[in-house]
Scaffold this active site. Structure first.
Site, PDB file in Angstrom:
ATOM      1  N   ARG A 139       0.828  -1.210   0.000  1.00  0.00           N
ATOM      2  CA  ARG A 139       0.000   0.000   0.000  1.00  0.00           C
ATOM      3  C   ARG A 139       0.861   1.259   0.000  1.00  0.00           C
ATOM      4  O   ARG A 139       0.639   2.172  -0.794  1.00  0.00           O
ATOM      5  CB  ARG A 139      -0.897  -0.001   1.239  1.00  0.00           C
ATOM      6  CG  ARG A 139      -2.044  -0.985   1.153  1.00  0.00           C
ATOM      7  CD  ARG A 139      -2.850  -0.931   2.419  1.00  0.00           C
ATOM      8  NE  ARG A 139      -2.033  -1.301   3.556  1.00  0.00           N
ATOM      9  CZ  ARG A 139      -2.183  -2.430   4.243  1.00  0.00           C
ATOM     10  NH1 ARG A 139      -3.140  -3.265   3.936  1.00  0.00           N
ATOM     11  NH2 ARG A 139      -1.399  -2.723   5.250  1.00  0.00           N
ATOM     12  N   ILE A 140       1.873   1.303   0.894  1.00  0.00           N
ATOM     13  CA  ILE A 140       2.666   2.531   1.012  1.00  0.00           C
ATOM     14  C   ILE A 140       3.650   2.645  -0.152  1.00  0.00           C
ATOM     15  O   ILE A 140       3.769   3.697  -0.781  1.00  0.00           O
ATOM     16  CB  ILE A 140       3.388   2.587   2.379  1.00  0.00           C
ATOM     17  CG1 ILE A 140       2.334   2.613   3.503  1.00  0.00           C
ATOM     18  CG2 ILE A 140       4.299   3.791   2.475  1.00  0.00           C
ATOM     19  CD1 ILE A 140       2.879   2.417   4.900  1.00  0.00           C
TER      20      ILE A 140
ATOM     21  N   ASP B 128      10.193  -6.600  -4.847  1.00  0.00           N
ATOM     22  CA  ASP B 128       9.106  -7.195  -4.068  1.00  0.00           C
ATOM     23  C   ASP B 128       8.773  -8.519  -4.728  1.00  0.00           C
ATOM     24  O   ASP B 128       8.086  -8.558  -5.746  1.00  0.00           O
ATOM     25  CB  ASP B 128       7.873  -6.275  -4.046  1.00  0.00           C
ATOM     26  CG  ASP B 128       6.784  -6.803  -3.118  1.00  0.00           C
ATOM     27  OD1 ASP B 128       6.703  -8.032  -2.939  1.00  0.00           O
ATOM     28  OD2 ASP B 128       6.011  -5.987  -2.573  1.00  0.00           O
TER      29      ASP B 128
ATOM     30  N   CYS C 148      10.905   4.230   6.583  1.00  0.00           N
ATOM     31  CA  CYS C 148       9.679   4.648   7.304  1.00  0.00           C
ATOM     32  C   CYS C 148       8.857   3.415   7.590  1.00  0.00           C
ATOM     33  O   CYS C 148       7.643   3.511   7.788  1.00  0.00           O
ATOM     34  CB  CYS C 148       8.776   5.479   6.421  1.00  0.00           C
ATOM     35  SG  CYS C 148       9.281   7.045   6.012  1.00  0.00           S
ATOM     36  N   ALA C 149       9.472   2.230   7.542  1.00  0.00           N
ATOM     37  CA  ALA C 149       8.671   1.006   7.719  1.00  0.00           C
ATOM     38  C   ALA C 149       8.765   0.540   9.176  1.00  0.00           C
ATOM     39  O   ALA C 149       7.923   0.907   9.994  1.00  0.00           O
ATOM     40  CB  ALA C 149       9.133  -0.067   6.750  1.00  0.00           C
TER      41      ALA C 149
ATOM     42  N   ASP D 270      12.620   7.080  10.246  1.00  0.00           N
ATOM     43  CA  ASP D 270      11.468   7.388  11.099  1.00  0.00           C
ATOM     44  C   ASP D 270      11.314   6.322  12.179  1.00  0.00           C
ATOM     45  O   ASP D 270      10.578   6.497  13.130  1.00  0.00           O
ATOM     46  CB  ASP D 270      10.202   7.441  10.223  1.00  0.00           C
ATOM     47  CG  ASP D 270       8.966   7.868  11.017  1.00  0.00           C
ATOM     48  OD1 ASP D 270       9.066   8.861  11.769  1.00  0.00           O
ATOM     49  OD2 ASP D 270       7.916   7.210  10.899  1.00  0.00           O
TER      50      ASP D 270
ATOM     51  N   GLU E 133      13.132   2.094  20.215  1.00  0.00           N
ATOM     52  CA  GLU E 133      12.440   3.381  20.182  1.00  0.00           C
ATOM     53  C   GLU E 133      12.012   3.787  21.584  1.00  0.00           C
ATOM     54  O   GLU E 133      11.388   2.977  22.276  1.00  0.00           O
ATOM     55  CB  GLU E 133      11.220   3.301  19.259  1.00  0.00           C
ATOM     56  CG  GLU E 133      11.636   3.149  17.807  1.00  0.00           C
ATOM     57  CD  GLU E 133      10.464   3.116  16.834  1.00  0.00           C
ATOM     58  OE1 GLU E 133       9.312   3.336  17.252  1.00  0.00           O
ATOM     59  OE2 GLU E 133      10.707   2.871  15.645  1.00  0.00           O
TER      60      GLU E 133
ATOM     61  N   HIS F 284       9.147   8.343  14.705  1.00  0.00           N
ATOM     62  CA  HIS F 284       8.077   7.414  14.309  1.00  0.00           C
ATOM     63  C   HIS F 284       6.737   8.160  14.139  1.00  0.00           C
ATOM     64  O   HIS F 284       5.731   7.824  14.763  1.00  0.00           O
ATOM     65  CB  HIS F 284       7.932   6.275  15.336  1.00  0.00           C
ATOM     66  CG  HIS F 284       7.278   5.053  14.739  1.00  0.00           C
ATOM     67  ND1 HIS F 284       7.560   3.779  15.135  1.00  0.00           N
ATOM     68  CD2 HIS F 284       6.326   4.921  13.766  1.00  0.00           C
ATOM     69  CE1 HIS F 284       6.836   2.927  14.438  1.00  0.00           C
ATOM     70  NE2 HIS F 284       6.081   3.603  13.597  1.00  0.00           N
ATOM     71  N   ILE F 285       6.791   9.178  13.279  1.00  0.00           N
ATOM     72  CA  ILE F 285       5.590   9.993  13.059  1.00  0.00           C
ATOM     73  C   ILE F 285       5.051   9.797  11.647  1.00  0.00           C
ATOM     74  O   ILE F 285       4.238  10.585  11.176  1.00  0.00           O
ATOM     75  CB  ILE F 285       5.875  11.499  13.300  1.00  0.00           C
ATOM     76  CG1 ILE F 285       7.098  11.945  12.468  1.00  0.00           C
ATOM     77  CG2 ILE F 285       6.056  11.785  14.780  1.00  0.00           C
ATOM     78  CD1 ILE F 285       7.243  13.448  12.346  1.00  0.00           C
TER      79      ILE F 285
ATOM     80  N   ALA G 298       2.871   8.038  10.400  1.00  0.00           N
ATOM     81  CA  ALA G 298       1.412   7.926  10.234  1.00  0.00           C
ATOM     82  C   ALA G 298       0.669   9.074  10.906  1.00  0.00           C
ATOM     83  O   ALA G 298      -0.555   9.075  10.943  1.00  0.00           O
ATOM     84  CB  ALA G 298       0.938   6.606  10.823  1.00  0.00           C
TER      85      ALA G 298
HETATM   86  P1  NAD Z   1       1.714  -3.943   2.862  1.00  0.00           P
HETATM   87  O1  NAD Z   1       1.457  -5.224   3.537  1.00  0.00           O
HETATM   88  O2  NAD Z   1       0.620  -3.293   2.098  1.00  0.00           O
HETATM   89  O3  NAD Z   1       2.958  -4.093   1.884  1.00  0.00           O
HETATM   90  C1  NAD Z   1       4.140  -4.767   2.228  1.00  0.00           C
HETATM   91  C2  NAD Z   1       4.784  -5.217   0.929  1.00  0.00           C
HETATM   92  O4  NAD Z   1       6.044  -5.777   1.241  1.00  0.00           O
HETATM   93  C3  NAD Z   1       3.965  -6.289   0.187  1.00  0.00           C
HETATM   94  O5  NAD Z   1       3.736  -5.928  -1.162  1.00  0.00           O
HETATM   95  C4  NAD Z   1       4.848  -7.538   0.271  1.00  0.00           C
HETATM   96  O6  NAD Z   1       4.746  -8.321  -0.898  1.00  0.00           O
HETATM   97  C5  NAD Z   1       6.228  -6.928   0.405  1.00  0.00           C
HETATM   98  N1  NAD Z   1       7.180  -7.837   1.034  1.00  0.00           N
HETATM   99  C6  NAD Z   1       6.982  -8.699   2.058  1.00  0.00           C
HETATM  100  N2  NAD Z   1       8.120  -9.358   2.346  1.00  0.00           N
HETATM  101  C7  NAD Z   1       9.060  -8.887   1.477  1.00  0.00           C
HETATM  102  C8  NAD Z   1      10.435  -9.163   1.287  1.00  0.00           C
HETATM  103  N3  NAD Z   1      11.070 -10.068   2.032  1.00  0.00           N
HETATM  104  N4  NAD Z   1      11.106  -8.489   0.329  1.00  0.00           N
HETATM  105  C9  NAD Z   1      10.470  -7.561  -0.434  1.00  0.00           C
HETATM  106  N5  NAD Z   1       9.154  -7.269  -0.328  1.00  0.00           N
HETATM  107  C10 NAD Z   1       8.465  -7.912   0.642  1.00  0.00           C
HETATM  108  O7  NAD Z   1       2.273  -2.948   4.000  1.00  0.00           O
HETATM  109  P2  NAD Z   1       2.195  -1.348   4.037  1.00  0.00           P
HETATM  110  O8  NAD Z   1       0.898  -0.931   4.642  1.00  0.00           O
HETATM  111  O9  NAD Z   1       2.616  -0.791   2.727  1.00  0.00           O
HETATM  112  O10 NAD Z   1       3.305  -1.046   5.147  1.00  0.00           O
HETATM  113  C11 NAD Z   1       4.691  -1.128   4.829  1.00  0.00           C
HETATM  114  C12 NAD Z   1       5.527  -0.893   6.072  1.00  0.00           C
HETATM  115  O11 NAD Z   1       5.253   0.415   6.622  1.00  0.00           O
HETATM  116  C13 NAD Z   1       5.254  -1.871   7.209  1.00  0.00           C
HETATM  117  O12 NAD Z   1       6.480  -2.221   7.808  1.00  0.00           O
HETATM  118  C14 NAD Z   1       4.433  -1.062   8.198  1.00  0.00           C
HETATM  119  O13 NAD Z   1       4.582  -1.544   9.496  1.00  0.00           O
HETATM  120  C15 NAD Z   1       5.106   0.294   8.024  1.00  0.00           C
HETATM  121  N6  NAD Z   1       4.327   1.433   8.539  1.00  0.00           N
HETATM  122  C16 NAD Z   1       5.030   2.425   9.166  1.00  0.00           C
HETATM  123  C17 NAD Z   1       4.353   3.519   9.673  1.00  0.00           C
HETATM  124  C18 NAD Z   1       5.111   4.619  10.362  1.00  0.00           C
HETATM  125  O14 NAD Z   1       4.557   5.275  11.224  1.00  0.00           O
HETATM  126  N7  NAD Z   1       6.351   4.869  10.015  1.00  0.00           N
HETATM  127  C19 NAD Z   1       2.970   3.598   9.559  1.00  0.00           C
HETATM  128  C20 NAD Z   1       2.282   2.590   8.866  1.00  0.00           C
HETATM  129  C21 NAD Z   1       2.976   1.511   8.358  1.00  0.00           C
END
Ligand code: NAD
Length: 523
Positions: A148-149, A168, A227-228, A253, A258, A276-277, A279
């Site tokens: 999604r992100i 991916d 930011c993950a 982030d 943390e 960690h902001i 979101a």
């Molecule tokens: P999502 O599940 O929609 O997407 C994750 C993607 O990663 C998927 O397409 C999956 O196929 C891919 N993936 C999984 N394992 C993989 C690997 N080993 N190598 C390559 N690709 C791989 O998740 P999202 O909603 O896009 O969130 C992504 C990240 O952002 C997550 O870690 C989530 O926790 C983090 N996040 C951070 C914040 C923040 O405040 N910084 C807020 C929301 C989400």
């Protein structure tokens, strides 16, 4: 009906809920008060402050739904909720744009040294030459994780005139083409990207996905953004790579710890930090409140919510009937995701023997999907959302029935087509789940521990070679089975081993002459 709002959520969500229920807002409720008061409520809405523990759930006989106005559900005991038939919903899509915009902000800050320049001006300096920047236009962006992100970052960076490369292994070529990105392997991406941005979940597979070796092959002076989740980049290695001048800078982030404590990265000028902001925007919070409020409303009206994270309640009789097969497909799913090379495109599940006469295959198939998808996705895939998630990822699922179970009473066969291979596996349940066929080879494998499957040329000495190689790495073979189509042709061996078989050992085996393929599977 009564809904408890236990953490502060956007007013729009509250308005939505007031249409169907009496809403009690008590955003300073203590854990003790919550346990005492919850028995009166059909629904509870929380953000991250309130912990919906087993104790809370067990004290809530009327509770039907727990809503987390956000993404992660670490503060909700989902298992306890599932056991009590309480649905847990969240708002997974609410933060995607917000986090993507944060990644853009960090990228621009790195490219144009904005945070450093800001600090310098505030110190009374006017040092224009110290802040020579880099244009993003025409540069190559490497996106690790195109969910999604990642997809939102892609569309924004496209507008900035960047070339987009994606790593991916789980996205379909169609999805990549639709977004207009080129999919490549991780090392290929690291070699060409000027900026790398991480958007994968933290899993055993992605822990320290970017460490010393990866940093060494990155382009000199490349930037990296996370930011993950903390832990996907090895922070010690990042510190060293920046100190050595190999990496141009980083923006973080999220951290392994943390808030970060005694983290040497904090001493570096060319690292941008945020607490960690990713979101944290009013819009994300508003959207999260509205999304979960709609789901709560739906459940209270007797409908189906959109973002359920846990299982629906199955009646006890049906559950007893299908229970053995749930544990069997769970193992088959674990087996398949570990043997798939690249993205899974098709899964065909055939229910054979007496199983063919049963209903509720749908639930068994969903457990299979859950096992196949969970290791690669951020939020939990479960009985409720498994089919939708699989469909959204372009996996074609078919179910078939066959009266012939190959001499067994019941048998489940799954044929998987992935990008680079096809695997067929058959399993039965007799006292415990067993695998009885891998591709076209009869086997008899218990679904526990580690196994190594190797395809090789059926000539003298190869079995010995493989055994010796494993021995060199201290891996003990507990049991061995071999199968072949014809003497001198292709053969398969399935070894039950006492230790894990690391990736590099599998890679060594694959390189051996007359060994066509090898894969280690942990069940
Ligand atoms: P999502 O599940 O929609 O997407 C994750 C993607 O990663 C998927 O397409 C999956 O196929 C891919 N993936 C999984 N394992 C993989 C690997 N080993 N190598 C390559 N690709 C791989 O998740 P999202 O909603 O896009 O969130 C992504 C990240 O952002 C997550 O870690 C989530 O926790 C983090 N996040 C951070 C914040 C923040 O405040 N910084 C807020 C929301 C989400």
């Amino acid at each position: 009906m009564k809904v408890l709002i236990a953490d502060q959520i956007n007013e729009k969500g509250i308005e939505e809920l007031k249409e169907v229920a009496e809403v009690v807002v008590h955003t300073s409720i203590t854990p003790e008060e919550l346990v005492n008061d919850i028995n009166d409520f059909e629904a509870i809405v929380v953000r991250s402050r309130t912990k919906v523990t087993r104790e809370v759930i067990e004290a809530a006989p009327k509770l039907r739904i727990i809503a987390r106005a956000g993404v992660g559900v670490d503060n909700v005991d989902v298992e306890a909720a599932t056991e009590r038939g309480v649905m847990v919903v969240n708002a997974p899509e609410s933060t995607s744009i917000t986090v993507a915009e944060h990644a853009m902000g960090l990228m621009l800050s790195l490219a144009r040294k904005i945070s450093l320049a800001d600090k310098s001006v505030k110190e009374g300096k006017w040092d224009k030459s110290a802040f020579m920047g880099m244009e993003l236009n025409g540069k190559t962006l490497g996106i690790v994780g195109m969910g999604r992100i990642g997809s939102q970052v892609a569309s924004r960076c496209k507008a900035f005139g960047m070339d987009l490369m994606v790593y991916d292994p789980y996205i379909t070529p169609e999805a990549a083409a639709e977004i207009g990105v080129e999919v490549m392997d991780l090392y290929g991406l690291l070699r060409v990207a000027d900026v790398i941005t991480i958007h994968v979940p933290l899993t055993p597979e992605t822990k320290h996905l970017i460490a010393k070796e990866e940093m060494e092959i990155m382009k000199d002076n490349a930037f990296i953004i996370n930011c993950a989740r903390g832990g996907i980049i090895n922070e010690e290695d990042l510190y060293q790579a920046i100190l050595d001048g190999k990496i141009g800078g980083a923006a973080l982030d999220v951290f392994e710890q943390e808030p970060p404590k005694d983290n040497p990265l904090l001493t570096l000028d060319n690292v941008v930090f945020t607490p960690h902001i990713g979101a944290s925007t009013r819009e994300a919070q508003r959207d999260a409140a509205i999304i979960v409020a709609k789901d709560v409303k739906e459940v209270l009206k007797g409908g189906s919510p959109k973002n359920v994270l846990n299982m629906p309640v199955i009646d006890p009789k049906t559950f007893q009937q299908i229970k053995p097969y749930l544990s069997l497909v769970e193992k088959l799913g674990k087996f398949l995701i570990q043997t798939a090379e690249g993205n899974i495109n098709e899964l065909e599940v055939t229910y054979c023997g007496e199983l063919a006469k049963m209903s509720n295959h749908d639930i068994i198939t969903r457990i299979l999907l859950q096992e196949v998808l969970n290791p690669i996705l951020t939020e939990p895939v479960n009985l409720v959302n498994a089919a939708t998630v699989a469909q959204n990822r372009g996996i074609i699922i078919t179910e078939g029935k066959r009266s012939d179970a190959g001499g067994y009473k019941n048998l489940i066969k799954v044929d998987m087509k992935a990008d680079a291979n096809q695997v067929s596996v058959e399993g039965v349940f007799s006292r415990e789940p067993k695998i009885v066929m891998i591709n076209d080879y009869n086997v008899d494998v218990e679904t526990k521990g580690t196994m190594l499957i190797a395809k090789y040329k059926d000539i003298p000495g190869i079995i010995g070679f493989i055994g010796t190689k494993l021995g060199e790495h201290g891996i003990n073979i507990a049991k061995m089975q071999v199968g072949r189509q014809e003497p001198g042709g292709e053969a398969v061996m399935v070894l039950k081993v006492d230790q894990n078989v690391p990736h590099d050992v599998v890679a060594e085996l694959k390189k051996m002459i007359h060994v066509y393929d090898a894969v280690a599977v942990n069940l």
